[in-house]
Design an enzyme around this catalytic site. Structure first.
Site, PDB file in Angstrom:
ATOM      1  N   ASP A 158       0.833  -1.201   0.000  1.00  0.00           N
ATOM      2  CA  ASP A 158       0.000   0.000   0.000  1.00  0.00           C
ATOM      3  C   ASP A 158       0.872   1.257   0.000  1.00  0.00           C
ATOM      4  O   ASP A 158       1.663   1.470   0.922  1.00  0.00           O
ATOM      5  CB  ASP A 158      -0.885  -0.066   1.266  1.00  0.00           C
ATOM      6  CG  ASP A 158      -2.046   0.893   1.226  1.00  0.00           C
ATOM      7  OD1 ASP A 158      -2.073   1.758   0.332  1.00  0.00           O
ATOM      8  OD2 ASP A 158      -2.925   0.777   2.098  1.00  0.00           O
ATOM      9  N   GLY A 207      -5.289   3.470  -7.807  1.00  0.00           N
ATOM     10  CA  GLY A 207      -5.615   3.651  -9.219  1.00  0.00           C
ATOM     11  C   GLY A 207      -4.922   4.826  -9.891  1.00  0.00           C
ATOM     12  O   GLY A 207      -5.228   5.162 -11.037  1.00  0.00           O
ATOM     13  N   TRP A 208      -3.963   5.457  -9.177  1.00  0.00           N
ATOM     14  CA  TRP A 208      -3.309   6.631  -9.757  1.00  0.00           C
ATOM     15  C   TRP A 208      -2.487   6.261 -10.991  1.00  0.00           C
ATOM     16  O   TRP A 208      -2.003   5.134 -11.101  1.00  0.00           O
ATOM     17  CB  TRP A 208      -2.421   7.295  -8.719  1.00  0.00           C
ATOM     18  CG  TRP A 208      -3.215   7.927  -7.625  1.00  0.00           C
ATOM     19  CD1 TRP A 208      -4.554   8.194  -7.640  1.00  0.00           C
ATOM     20  CD2 TRP A 208      -2.731   8.334  -6.355  1.00  0.00           C
ATOM     21  NE1 TRP A 208      -4.931   8.764  -6.446  1.00  0.00           N
ATOM     22  CE2 TRP A 208      -3.832   8.863  -5.642  1.00  0.00           C
ATOM     23  CE3 TRP A 208      -1.475   8.326  -5.747  1.00  0.00           C
ATOM     24  CZ2 TRP A 208      -3.717   9.359  -4.344  1.00  0.00           C
ATOM     25  CZ3 TRP A 208      -1.357   8.825  -4.457  1.00  0.00           C
ATOM     26  CH2 TRP A 208      -2.465   9.349  -3.769  1.00  0.00           C
ATOM     27  N   ASP A 228     -10.692   3.967  -1.377  1.00  0.00           N
ATOM     28  CA  ASP A 228     -11.316   2.951  -0.510  1.00  0.00           C
ATOM     29  C   ASP A 228     -12.831   2.851  -0.685  1.00  0.00           C
ATOM     30  O   ASP A 228     -13.524   3.859  -0.812  1.00  0.00           O
ATOM     31  CB  ASP A 228     -11.013   3.265   0.959  1.00  0.00           C
ATOM     32  CG  ASP A 228      -9.535   3.033   1.285  1.00  0.00           C
ATOM     33  OD1 ASP A 228      -8.737   2.822   0.342  1.00  0.00           O
ATOM     34  OD2 ASP A 228      -9.207   3.061   2.473  1.00  0.00           O
TER      35      ASP A 228
HETATM   36  C1  GLA Z   1      -5.492   2.266   2.794  1.00  0.00           C
HETATM   37  C2  GLA Z   1      -6.012   1.119   1.916  1.00  0.00           C
HETATM   38  C3  GLA Z   1      -7.042   0.317   2.693  1.00  0.00           C
HETATM   39  C4  GLA Z   1      -6.424  -0.231   3.983  1.00  0.00           C
HETATM   40  C5  GLA Z   1      -5.836   0.913   4.801  1.00  0.00           C
HETATM   41  C6  GLA Z   1      -5.025   0.402   5.990  1.00  0.00           C
HETATM   42  O1  GLA Z   1      -6.485   3.182   3.059  1.00  0.00           O
HETATM   43  O2  GLA Z   1      -6.565   1.615   0.730  1.00  0.00           O
HETATM   44  O3  GLA Z   1      -7.530  -0.751   1.905  1.00  0.00           O
HETATM   45  O4  GLA Z   1      -5.429  -1.154   3.655  1.00  0.00           O
HETATM   46  O5  GLA Z   1      -4.968   1.737   4.014  1.00  0.00           O
HETATM   47  O6  GLA Z   1      -4.390   1.404   6.717  1.00  0.00           O
END
Ligand code: GLA
Length: 403
Positions: A158, A207-208, A228
């Site tokens: 992430d 998606g950037w 999200d």
């Molecule tokens: C981002 C991701 C989520 C989750 C949180 C965890 O927002 O997009 O799916 O993994 O971090 O901190």
């Protein structure tokens, strides 16, 4: 002239590369990753949507147990994915440790594997994860080795604080920042690969930069295409219907990921969750349940475990579906399936019931085609090449059509 242009492009690329810090220089891009890992869209459970930062080892074990006892594992849900907040400090050797919520990751992996399931984990290319826990920055190879030694089968990676690194290393230079970002994902993919353990690589950078165009080239088996999801109809449909046009970027081993499921979390009606499951299956999206599996109603189980719907998502052709028709709040989407069949979904995005008519010719079938309603588990009939049905508000009808 063309040659000359090409020469300039190569020269510019070389200059750009030379300007990158050594660790950020991407290796040659591969066409697409191995197609045996995540050959079909990954299915399983992820802790974030329901448990967020509160998730503990006990919750993960309970989820694993429920995947088995509910029948979800046998329906295909095999990944048990721990999202953010499992991380502890690095030890004297720089190795990542777990925090007190996860006393023994290796033992947890053994527990999960003993039930015929696989264990997933989460990190960031940045120094901190989105929830502020230690990320993998500067420790990529070491972390990959640690994950492999624990028996990890899936990594969600992430972006989070890596954005700050990108800005610091290439201030006001979005193109160079983009190269640095790609290199960071590629670096972790290579690190995972060199462990020799098959570990699904799930990219999350919201998606950037049209990630669907390059995610596979840096080793992604799946990549989030949006920000999200939330447990409400507006956000779920905003994300889901936004996937139109992305089908050509998905295929065996590399999938568009419109985020995890919210089914069973309580924020939507039965018909709205039915739209969620229908749309995600038409999209060949990863199916990662995000609810508390220990508290499932019969309706939640019905939505998550409809084998005919799951078969659409998991079809071995690996083709994502797309929108074929829309008029106001009425939409028709279709997904090619193996053996010349098609899954076709009729969506009603209006807040009152609507009669939607599907002309079979619109999805490439003649009047003799056979139709099966996958939620009602029964055959239905088209009259004069048209199938017409009342779809509830915010609801969906899903068909499998064969010649
Ligand atoms: C981002 C991701 C989520 C989750 C949180 C965890 O927002 O997009 O799916 O993994 O971090 O901190």
């Amino acid at each position: 002239m063309i040659r000359c242009k090409r020469f300039h492009a190569v020269l510019i690329a070389l200059v750009l590369m030379a300007a990158l810090p050594a660790g950020a220089r991407p290796a040659k891009l591969v066409k697409h990753p191995d197609t045996t890992l995540a050959a079909t869209p990954p299915m399983g459970w992820n802790s974030w949507n329901h448990f967020a930062g509160r998730v503990t080892e006990a919750d993960v074990k309970a989820a694993a147990d429920e995947l088995v006892s509910s029948g979800m594992r046998d329906a295909g849900y095999i990944y048990v994915n721990i999202d953010d907040t499992w991380e502890g400090p690095r030890n004297a050797q720089g190795e990542i440790t777990t925090n007190s919520k996860f006393p023994d990751m290796k033992a947890l992996a053994d527990y999960v594997h003993a039930r015929g399931l696989k264990l997933g984990i989460y990190s960031s290319p940045g120094p901190k994860t989105c929830a502020g826990y230690p990320g993998s920055y500067g420790h990529e190879e070491q972390d990959a080795r640690t994950y492999a030694s624990w028996g990890i089968d899936y990594l969600k990676y992430d972006l989070c604080s890596f954005r700050e690194i990108m800005q610091k290393e290439a201030p006001n230079d979005p193109q160079k920042q983009f190269e640095i970002e790609k290199a960071a994902y590629q670096k972790m993919h290579k690190a995972l690969e060199s462990t020799g353990r098959p570990i699904v690589f799930s990219m999350c950078q919201y998606g950037w930069n049209d990630v669907w165009k390059w995610g596979a080239s840096v080793g992604g088996n799946l990549w989030r295409t949006t920000g999200d999801i939330e447990d409400n109809y507006n956000r779920m449909t905003q994300i889901g219907f936004m996937q139109a046009g992305l089908a050509k970027f998905a295929g065996l081993g590399h999938w568009n990921d419109p985020d995890m499921l919210e089914i069973g979390n309580g924020g939507m009606t039965f018909d709205e969750y039915k739209t969620h499951m229908t749309l995600w299956s038409i999209l060949a999206a990863p199916l990662l349940a995000g609810n508390d599996l220990t508290k499932m109603t019969p309706q939640t189980k019905e939505l998550l475990m409809n084998r005919e719907v799951i078969a659409v998502d998991q079809d071995k052709l690996g083709m994502e579906g797309d929108r074929v028709w829309a008029q106001g709040p009425e939409e028709i989407w279709a997904k090619p399936l193996s053996g010349g069949a098609k899954a076709v979904a009729l969506f009603n995005r209006a807040s009152t019931p609507r009669r939607i008519s599907l002309k079979l010719s619109m999805v490439g079938f003649g009047p003799q085609a056979k139709l099966r309603d996958l939620w009602a588990h029964q055959s239905v009939t088209a009259i004069d090449g048209v199938y017409s049905v009342v779809v509830p508000r915010h609801g969906a009808v899903m068909l499998r059509i064969t010649r």
